[in-house]
Design a protein around this motif. Structure first.
Motif, short mmCIF file in Angstrom:
data_model
loop_
_atom_site.label_atom_id
_atom_site.label_comp_id
_atom_site.label_asym_id
_atom_site.label_seq_id
_atom_site.Cartn_x
_atom_site.Cartn_y
_atom_site.Cartn_z
N ASP A 258 0.81 -1.45 0.26
CA ASP A 258 0.07 0.08 0.24
C ASP A 258 0.97 1.72 0.13
O ASP A 258 0.31 2.30 -0.50
CB ASP A 258 -0.41 -0.37 1.41
CG ASP A 258 -2.46 -0.62 1.21
OD1 ASP A 258 -2.07 -1.57 -0.18
OD2 ASP A 258 -2.64 -1.21 2.41
N LEU A 259 1.77 1.59 0.58
CA LEU A 259 2.79 2.98 0.96
C LEU A 259 3.68 2.49 -0.43
O LEU A 259 3.40 4.02 -0.93
CB LEU A 259 3.68 2.73 2.52
CG LEU A 259 3.08 2.04 2.74
CD1 LEU A 259 4.09 2.29 5.19
CD2 LEU A 259 1.98 3.82 3.41
N THR A 260 5.00 1.38 -1.04
CA THR A 260 5.29 2.17 -1.86
C THR A 260 4.93 1.66 -3.36
O THR A 260 5.66 1.63 -4.52
CB THR A 260 6.76 0.86 -1.48
OG1 THR A 260 6.39 -0.46 -1.56
CG2 THR A 260 7.26 1.53 -0.07
N ASN A 261 3.68 0.54 -3.19
CA ASN A 261 3.09 -0.03 -5.29
C ASN A 261 3.77 -1.04 -5.20
O ASN A 261 4.28 -1.40 -6.03
CB ASN A 261 2.82 1.32 -5.31
CG ASN A 261 1.86 1.68 -5.41
OD1 ASN A 261 0.78 1.59 -4.93
ND2 ASN A 261 1.49 3.07 -5.59
N ASP A 262 4.50 -1.31 -4.53
CA ASP A 262 6.14 -2.64 -4.70
C ASP A 262 4.93 -3.78 -4.79
O ASP A 262 4.12 -4.08 -4.09
CB ASP A 262 6.88 -2.47 -3.63
CG ASP A 262 7.87 -1.82 -3.79
OD1 ASP A 262 7.82 -1.25 -5.10
OD2 ASP A 262 9.37 -1.89 -3.35
N VAL A 263 4.92 -4.83 -6.33
CA VAL A 263 4.57 -6.13 -6.56
C VAL A 263 5.17 -6.77 -6.13
O VAL A 263 6.17 -6.96 -6.72
CB VAL A 263 3.87 -5.72 -8.05
CG1 VAL A 263 3.27 -6.98 -8.75
CG2 VAL A 263 3.63 -4.10 -8.59
N SER A 264 4.38 -7.56 -5.64
CA SER A 264 5.14 -9.14 -4.87
C SER A 264 4.61 -10.32 -5.79
O SER A 264 3.09 -10.37 -5.48
CB SER A 264 4.85 -9.20 -3.22
OG SER A 264 6.24 -8.06 -3.12
N LEU A 265 5.25 -11.83 -5.69
CA LEU A 265 4.62 -12.65 -6.36
C LEU A 265 4.71 -14.04 -4.73
O LEU A 265 5.87 -13.55 -4.84
CB LEU A 265 5.12 -13.36 -7.23
CG LEU A 265 4.47 -14.80 -7.73
CD1 LEU A 265 3.40 -14.33 -8.18
CD2 LEU A 265 5.44 -15.32 -9.15
N LEU A 266 3.83 -14.38 -4.10
CA LEU A 266 3.84 -15.52 -2.93
C LEU A 266 3.25 -16.40 -3.49
O LEU A 266 2.51 -16.51 -4.41
CB LEU A 266 3.35 -14.88 -2.02
CG LEU A 266 3.24 -15.61 -0.82
CD1 LEU A 266 4.51 -15.15 0.19
CD2 LEU A 266 2.13 -15.48 0.41
N VAL A 267 4.52 -17.25 -3.65
CA VAL A 267 4.30 -18.38 -4.50
C VAL A 267 4.39 -19.88 -2.53
O VAL A 267 5.03 -19.08 -2.10
CB VAL A 267 5.55 -19.05 -4.93
CG1 VAL A 267 5.03 -20.72 -5.79
CG2 VAL A 267 5.95 -18.52 -6.53
#
Length: 127
Positions: free
Chosen positions: A89-98
């Motif tokens: 929410d703060l950085t808008n970084d996208v992560s993929l959780l496998v």
């Protein structure tokens, strides 16, 4: 049969959730990084590697957020593999959780395989 262990690994991805989701949920997207070829018919996805075929059933999905599969040959009813896309929410970084399951003595090897596969995904999307 021994019970499998659930584990999760997270990867930062420089791509929009919408773009990333296409690589995780469509036969053409999955065949660019996950398998040599992928076909789907309804909820059945056929994955091909070096002439061998593995079939997985699509269990559930939510567009641009997650997709969950279970291998047809999997004996452990609880076991599945899932790709979940999160955005900070703060950085808008996208992560993929496998999320996946493996026998206790195969967890590290399985994590290494996912790291290799996700590196192929990152390369395919230019991340």
């Amino acid at each position: 049969m021994s019970e499998k262990i659930k584990y999760e690994i997270e990867f930062v991805v420089k791509a929009s959730p919408k773009m990333l989701y296409k690589f995780l949920s469509t036969p053409s997207g999955l065949s660019e990084w996950f398998a040599d070829d992928v076909n789907s018919r309804g909820k059945k996805f056929s994955f091909f590697w070096d002439g061998s075929e593995e079939v997985a059933e699509l269990i559930t999905k939510k567009t641009d957020q997650f997709i969950k599969f279970r291998w047809e040959e999997e004996e452990d009813e609880e076991a599945y593999f899932e790709f979940r896309i999160t955005t900070d929410d703060l950085t808008n970084d996208v992560s993929l959780l496998v999320t996946d399951y493996a026998d206790e003595d195969e967890v590290e090897e399985s994590k290494q395989l996912w790291e290799s596969q996700i590196n192929s995904l990152l390369h395919a999307i230019g991340s």
